[in-house]
Enzyme design. Structure first.
Site, PDB file in Angstrom:
ATOM      1  N   LYS A  93      -6.309 -19.631  38.215  1.00 54.07           N
ATOM      2  CA  LYS A  93      -7.453 -18.748  37.918  1.00 54.07           C
ATOM      3  C   LYS A  93      -7.357 -17.442  38.707  1.00 54.07           C
ATOM      4  CE  LYS A  93     -10.435 -22.639  36.636  1.00 54.07           C
ATOM      5  NZ  LYS A  93      -9.639 -23.795  37.083  1.00 54.07           N
TER       6      LYS A  93
HETATM    7  P1  5BU Z   1     -11.604 -33.567  34.616  1.00 51.27           P
HETATM    8  O1  5BU Z   1     -11.378 -34.567  35.690  1.00 51.27           O
HETATM    9  O2  5BU Z   1     -11.058 -33.988  33.246  1.00 51.27           O
HETATM   10  O3  5BU Z   1     -13.029 -33.106  34.550  1.00 51.27           O
HETATM   11  O4  5BU Z   1     -10.704 -32.301  35.112  1.00 51.27           O
HETATM   12  C1  5BU Z   1     -10.768 -31.070  34.479  1.00 51.27           C
HETATM   13  C2  5BU Z   1      -9.699 -30.118  35.010  1.00 51.27           C
HETATM   14  O5  5BU Z   1      -9.755 -28.920  34.253  1.00 51.27           O
HETATM   15  C3  5BU Z   1      -9.814 -29.708  36.473  1.00 51.27           C
HETATM   16  O6  5BU Z   1      -8.505 -29.597  36.989  1.00 51.27           O
HETATM   17  C4  5BU Z   1     -10.474 -28.332  36.440  1.00 51.27           C
HETATM   18  O7  5BU Z   1      -9.997 -27.465  37.443  1.00 51.27           O
HETATM   19  C5  5BU Z   1     -10.036 -27.792  35.094  1.00 51.27           C
HETATM   20  N1  5BU Z   1     -11.015 -26.918  34.441  1.00 51.27           N
HETATM   21  C6  5BU Z   1     -12.261 -27.330  34.037  1.00 51.27           C
HETATM   22  O8  5BU Z   1     -12.627 -28.483  34.221  1.00 51.27           O
HETATM   23  N2  5BU Z   1     -13.093 -26.471  33.378  1.00 51.27           N
HETATM   24  C7  5BU Z   1     -12.771 -25.179  33.132  1.00 51.27           C
HETATM   25  O9  5BU Z   1     -13.544 -24.446  32.528  1.00 51.27           O
HETATM   26  C8  5BU Z   1     -11.468 -24.763  33.560  1.00 51.27           C
HETATM   27  C9  5BU Z   1     -10.624 -25.634  34.192  1.00 51.27           C
HETATM   28 BR1  5BU Z   1     -10.926 -23.023  33.249  1.00 51.27          BR
END
Ligand code: 5BU
Length: 264
Positions: A93
Protein backbone atom coordinates in the site's frame (compact mmCIF):
# COMPACT_ATOMS: atom_id res chain seq x y z
CA UNK A 1 -8.62 -25.22 -21.24
CA UNK A 2 -6.81 -22.31 -22.91
CA UNK A 3 -6.56 -19.08 -20.94
CA UNK A 4 -7.89 -17.10 -23.93
CA UNK A 5 -11.08 -19.20 -24.01
CA UNK A 6 -11.70 -19.16 -20.28
CA UNK A 7 -10.95 -15.47 -19.76
CA UNK A 8 -12.45 -14.17 -23.02
CA UNK A 9 -12.26 -10.42 -23.41
CA UNK A 10 -10.30 -10.01 -20.19
CA UNK A 11 -7.51 -11.93 -21.89
CA UNK A 12 -7.70 -10.26 -25.30
CA UNK A 13 -7.80 -6.71 -23.92
CA UNK A 14 -5.27 -7.09 -21.07
CA UNK A 15 -2.84 -4.18 -21.14
CA UNK A 16 -0.27 -5.39 -18.60
CA UNK A 17 2.01 -8.43 -19.14
CA UNK A 18 1.66 -9.59 -15.57
CA UNK A 19 -2.12 -9.83 -16.04
CA UNK A 20 -1.66 -12.48 -18.74
CA UNK A 21 0.86 -14.29 -16.53
CA UNK A 22 -1.77 -14.39 -13.76
CA UNK A 23 -4.57 -15.59 -16.04
CA UNK A 24 -2.34 -18.44 -17.22
CA UNK A 25 -1.39 -19.54 -13.71
CA UNK A 26 -5.06 -19.42 -12.70
CA UNK A 27 -5.90 -21.78 -15.55
CA UNK A 28 -3.04 -24.17 -14.73
CA UNK A 29 -4.20 -24.33 -11.11
CA UNK A 30 -7.94 -23.95 -11.79
CA UNK A 31 -7.93 -21.42 -8.97
CA UNK A 32 -8.52 -17.69 -8.67
CA UNK A 33 -7.21 -17.67 -5.12
CA UNK A 34 -4.55 -15.34 -3.79
CA UNK A 35 -3.51 -16.45 -0.34
CA UNK A 36 -2.99 -13.60 2.14
CA UNK A 37 -0.13 -15.26 4.01
CA UNK A 38 -0.49 -13.25 7.20
CA UNK A 39 1.59 -15.42 9.53
CA UNK A 40 4.24 -13.87 11.75
CA UNK A 41 6.99 -16.48 11.61
CA UNK A 42 9.04 -17.80 8.73
CA UNK A 43 8.30 -21.38 9.85
CA UNK A 44 4.56 -20.65 9.74
CA UNK A 45 4.91 -19.20 6.25
CA UNK A 46 6.89 -22.16 4.91
CA UNK A 47 4.38 -24.58 6.40
CA UNK A 48 1.52 -22.72 4.77
CA UNK A 49 2.99 -22.59 1.29
CA UNK A 50 3.84 -26.25 1.42
CA UNK A 51 0.25 -27.16 2.35
CA UNK A 52 -1.63 -24.90 -0.06
CA UNK A 53 0.79 -24.05 -2.91
CA UNK A 54 -0.92 -26.33 -5.48
CA UNK A 55 -4.38 -24.79 -4.91
CA UNK A 56 -3.59 -21.08 -5.14
CA UNK A 57 -2.48 -18.82 -8.00
CA UNK A 58 -0.78 -16.03 -6.09
CA UNK A 59 0.78 -15.35 -2.73
CA UNK A 60 0.13 -12.06 -0.97
CA UNK A 61 2.67 -10.97 1.61
CA UNK A 62 3.13 -8.30 4.27
CA UNK A 63 6.90 -8.52 4.49
CA UNK A 64 7.04 -6.15 7.48
CA UNK A 65 4.90 -8.23 9.83
CA UNK A 66 7.25 -11.21 10.11
CA UNK A 67 8.95 -11.40 13.54
CA UNK A 68 12.01 -13.44 12.54
CA UNK A 69 12.50 -12.02 9.04
CA UNK A 70 15.99 -12.25 7.51
CA UNK A 71 17.02 -11.55 3.89
CA UNK A 72 18.17 -15.17 3.50
CA UNK A 73 15.03 -16.82 4.82
CA UNK A 74 12.89 -14.50 2.73
CA UNK A 75 14.84 -15.34 -0.42
CA UNK A 76 14.24 -19.07 0.25
CA UNK A 77 10.57 -18.40 0.85
CA UNK A 78 10.23 -16.52 -2.45
CA UNK A 79 12.03 -19.31 -4.22
CA UNK A 80 9.58 -21.83 -2.70
CA UNK A 81 6.74 -19.63 -4.00
CA UNK A 82 8.23 -19.65 -7.50
CA UNK A 83 8.68 -23.44 -7.35
CA UNK A 84 4.96 -23.62 -6.49
CA UNK A 85 4.15 -21.55 -9.63
CA UNK A 86 2.88 -18.51 -7.72
CA UNK A 87 2.91 -14.79 -8.44
CA UNK A 88 4.25 -12.87 -5.45
CA UNK A 89 2.24 -9.86 -4.41
CA UNK A 90 3.50 -7.51 -1.67
CA UNK A 91 0.52 -5.66 -0.25
CA UNK A 92 2.66 -2.65 0.71
CA UNK A 93 0.00 0.00 0.00
CA UNK A 94 2.55 2.55 -1.18
CA UNK A 95 1.22 6.10 -0.98
CA UNK A 96 4.13 8.55 -1.22
CA UNK A 97 5.32 10.72 -4.11
CA UNK A 98 6.79 8.91 -7.14
CA UNK A 99 10.50 9.37 -6.35
CA UNK A 100 10.18 8.16 -2.76
CA UNK A 101 8.01 5.20 -3.75
CA UNK A 102 10.80 4.20 -6.14
CA UNK A 103 13.31 4.30 -3.25
CA UNK A 104 10.91 2.39 -0.98
CA UNK A 105 10.96 -0.44 -3.52
CA UNK A 106 14.63 -0.85 -2.46
CA UNK A 107 15.70 -0.49 1.19
CA UNK A 108 15.98 -3.35 3.67
CA UNK A 109 13.16 -5.40 2.18
CA UNK A 110 14.16 -4.77 -1.45
CA UNK A 111 10.59 -5.39 -2.61
CA UNK A 112 11.50 -4.68 -6.25
CA UNK A 113 13.74 -7.78 -6.34
CA UNK A 114 11.08 -10.39 -5.53
CA UNK A 115 7.58 -8.92 -5.99
CA UNK A 116 5.55 -9.36 -9.18
CA UNK A 117 2.76 -7.12 -7.91
CA UNK A 118 2.38 -4.39 -5.29
CA UNK A 119 -0.54 -2.31 -4.04
CA UNK A 120 -0.63 1.48 -4.05
CA UNK A 121 -3.01 4.26 -3.12
CA UNK A 122 -3.42 6.96 -5.77
CA UNK A 123 -3.83 9.65 -3.11
CA UNK A 124 -0.52 11.33 -4.04
CA UNK A 125 -1.31 11.38 -7.80
CA UNK A 126 -0.48 9.17 -10.81
CA UNK A 127 3.32 9.57 -10.63
CA UNK A 128 3.39 6.90 -7.95
CA UNK A 129 2.82 4.31 -10.68
CA UNK A 130 5.85 5.57 -12.63
CA UNK A 131 7.90 5.56 -9.43
CA UNK A 132 7.04 1.93 -8.67
CA UNK A 133 7.65 0.87 -12.26
CA UNK A 134 11.04 2.64 -12.13
CA UNK A 135 11.77 0.59 -8.99
CA UNK A 136 11.35 -2.68 -10.89
CA UNK A 137 13.29 -1.29 -13.88
CA UNK A 138 16.20 -0.44 -11.55
CA UNK A 139 16.77 -4.19 -11.09
CA UNK A 140 15.77 -5.25 -14.63
CA UNK A 141 12.44 -6.74 -13.60
CA UNK A 142 8.80 -6.21 -14.59
CA UNK A 143 5.83 -5.87 -12.31
CA UNK A 144 2.27 -4.63 -12.01
CA UNK A 145 0.58 -2.15 -9.68
CA UNK A 146 -2.80 -2.78 -8.09
CA UNK A 147 -4.44 0.51 -7.21
CA UNK A 148 -6.82 0.66 -4.27
CA UNK A 149 -10.14 1.70 -5.82
CA UNK A 150 -12.20 0.34 -2.91
CA UNK A 151 -11.39 -1.26 0.44
CA UNK A 152 -13.09 -4.03 2.39
CA UNK A 153 -12.90 -2.45 5.85
CA UNK A 154 -15.92 -0.65 7.27
CA UNK A 155 -15.88 3.13 7.41
CA UNK A 156 -13.07 3.50 4.87
CA UNK A 157 -12.78 6.88 3.14
CA UNK A 158 -12.62 5.65 -0.46
CA UNK A 159 -15.99 7.08 -1.53
CA UNK A 160 -17.56 6.57 -5.00
CA UNK A 161 -16.14 9.82 -6.37
CA UNK A 162 -12.62 8.82 -5.31
CA UNK A 163 -13.12 5.35 -6.79
CA UNK A 164 -14.22 6.86 -10.12
CA UNK A 165 -11.11 9.06 -10.29
CA UNK A 166 -8.74 6.21 -9.41
CA UNK A 167 -10.29 4.06 -12.14
CA UNK A 168 -10.23 6.84 -14.75
CA UNK A 169 -6.53 7.58 -14.13
CA UNK A 170 -5.46 3.97 -13.58
CA UNK A 171 -7.04 2.65 -16.75
CA UNK A 172 -4.79 4.86 -18.86
CA UNK A 173 -1.54 3.49 -17.42
CA UNK A 174 0.05 0.29 -18.75
CA UNK A 175 1.93 -0.08 -15.45
CA UNK A 176 -1.39 -0.60 -13.70
CA UNK A 177 -2.21 -4.29 -13.45
CA UNK A 178 -5.63 -3.59 -12.01
CA UNK A 179 -7.63 -2.45 -9.01
CA UNK A 180 -8.46 -3.64 -5.54
CA UNK A 181 -12.23 -3.88 -5.10
CA UNK A 182 -14.37 -4.64 -2.07
CA UNK A 183 -15.08 -8.38 -2.11
CA UNK A 184 -17.66 -8.10 0.65
CA UNK A 185 -20.20 -6.14 -1.41
CA UNK A 186 -21.09 -7.70 -4.82
CA UNK A 187 -23.21 -4.68 -5.83
CA UNK A 188 -20.28 -2.27 -5.26
CA UNK A 189 -18.09 -4.66 -7.19
CA UNK A 190 -20.46 -4.81 -10.16
CA UNK A 191 -20.42 -0.99 -10.33
CA UNK A 192 -16.64 -1.06 -10.16
CA UNK A 193 -16.44 -3.62 -12.98
CA UNK A 194 -18.72 -1.48 -15.16
CA UNK A 195 -16.37 1.49 -14.68
CA UNK A 196 -13.16 -0.54 -15.16
CA UNK A 197 -14.27 -2.36 -18.31
CA UNK A 198 -12.36 -5.41 -19.57
CA UNK A 199 -8.76 -4.24 -19.81
CA UNK A 200 -7.77 -4.40 -16.13
CA UNK A 201 -7.94 -6.90 -13.32
CA UNK A 202 -10.05 -6.49 -10.20
CA UNK A 203 -8.77 -8.38 -7.15
CA UNK A 204 -10.84 -8.57 -4.01
CA UNK A 205 -10.07 -9.02 -0.31
CA UNK A 206 -12.96 -9.34 2.16
CA UNK A 207 -13.97 -12.82 1.05
CA UNK A 208 -14.79 -15.82 3.24
CA UNK A 209 -16.85 -18.99 2.88
CA UNK A 210 -18.27 -18.77 6.41
CA UNK A 211 -20.99 -16.30 7.29
CA UNK A 212 -20.19 -13.23 9.37
CA UNK A 213 -17.55 -10.53 9.37
CA UNK A 214 -13.96 -10.60 10.59
CA UNK A 215 -12.15 -8.83 13.37
CA UNK A 216 -11.63 -5.06 13.71
CA UNK A 217 -14.03 -3.90 11.02
CA UNK A 218 -13.16 -6.40 8.29
CA UNK A 219 -16.27 -7.28 6.22
CA UNK A 220 -16.74 -10.53 4.32
CA UNK A 221 -18.69 -11.64 1.27
CA UNK A 222 -19.13 -14.90 -0.61
CA UNK A 223 -16.36 -15.92 -3.06
CA UNK A 224 -18.64 -17.12 -5.88
CA UNK A 225 -20.72 -13.93 -5.70
CA UNK A 226 -17.55 -11.82 -5.80
CA UNK A 227 -16.30 -13.56 -8.96
CA UNK A 228 -19.74 -13.41 -10.59
CA UNK A 229 -19.84 -9.66 -9.87
CA UNK A 230 -16.55 -9.12 -11.67
CA UNK A 231 -13.67 -10.11 -9.38
CA UNK A 232 -10.76 -11.85 -11.12
CA UNK A 233 -9.08 -13.03 -7.94
CA UNK A 234 -10.30 -13.62 -4.42
CA UNK A 235 -7.78 -12.66 -1.74
CA UNK A 236 -8.26 -15.01 1.20
CA UNK A 237 -6.34 -14.81 4.47
CA UNK A 238 -7.77 -16.18 7.70
CA UNK A 239 -10.25 -18.38 5.79
CA UNK A 240 -7.17 -20.44 4.89
CA UNK A 241 -4.30 -19.71 7.26
CA UNK A 242 -6.41 -19.86 10.42
CA UNK A 243 -8.29 -22.96 9.29
CA UNK A 244 -7.59 -26.22 11.14
CA UNK A 245 -6.98 -27.76 7.73
CA UNK A 246 -5.51 -25.12 5.41
CA UNK A 247 -5.13 -27.56 2.53
CA UNK A 248 -8.83 -28.48 2.43
CA UNK A 249 -9.80 -24.84 2.93
CA UNK A 250 -7.60 -23.76 0.00
CA UNK A 251 -9.15 -26.47 -2.19
CA UNK A 252 -12.65 -25.26 -1.26
CA UNK A 253 -11.81 -21.63 -2.12
CA UNK A 254 -10.16 -22.71 -5.37
CA UNK A 255 -13.18 -24.69 -6.43
CA UNK A 256 -15.63 -21.90 -5.48
CA UNK A 257 -13.59 -19.29 -7.38
CA UNK A 258 -13.21 -21.49 -10.46
CA UNK A 259 -16.92 -22.27 -10.55
CA UNK A 260 -17.62 -18.51 -10.34
CA UNK A 261 -15.37 -17.90 -13.35
CA UNK A 262 -16.82 -20.68 -15.45
CA UNK A 263 -20.37 -19.50 -14.67
CA UNK A 264 -19.41 -15.93 -15.53
P1 5BU B 1 -8.51 -11.90 5.81
O1 5BU B 1 -7.89 -12.67 6.92
O2 5BU B 1 -9.07 -12.76 4.68
O3 5BU B 1 -9.50 -10.89 6.30
O4 5BU B 1 -7.24 -11.08 5.19
C1 5BU B 1 -7.41 -10.08 4.24
C2 5BU B 1 -6.07 -9.60 3.69
O5 5BU B 1 -6.32 -8.67 2.66
C3 5BU B 1 -5.14 -8.91 4.68
O6 5BU B 1 -3.82 -9.28 4.35
C4 5BU B 1 -5.34 -7.42 4.42
O7 5BU B 1 -4.15 -6.67 4.57
C5 5BU B 1 -5.74 -7.39 2.97
N1 5BU B 1 -6.68 -6.32 2.62
C6 5BU B 1 -7.96 -6.23 3.13
O8 5BU B 1 -8.37 -7.05 3.93
N2 5BU B 1 -8.79 -5.24 2.70
C7 5BU B 1 -8.42 -4.28 1.82
O9 5BU B 1 -9.21 -3.42 1.46
C8 5BU B 1 -7.09 -4.40 1.29
C9 5BU B 1 -6.26 -5.41 1.70
BR1 5BU B 1 -6.49 -3.16 0.06
Amino acid sequence: MEAATIWGERWSSASNNMAKAYMEVACRKQSLVCLAADRSTMAGLFELIEAVGPYIAALKTHVDLVDDWTPGSWASFCSAAKDADLLIFEDRKFADIGGISRKQMAGVYNIRAWSDLVTAHLISGPDIVDGLQAGWEDVGREGGVLLLAQMSSRGNLLDPKYTTEVVAKGKQHDGVFGFIGNGSRPEELATLRAAVGESKMIWTPGVNLSVGDGEMGQRYGDPVEAVMAGSDCIIVGSGIHKSEDPESAAKAYASASWSGLTQR
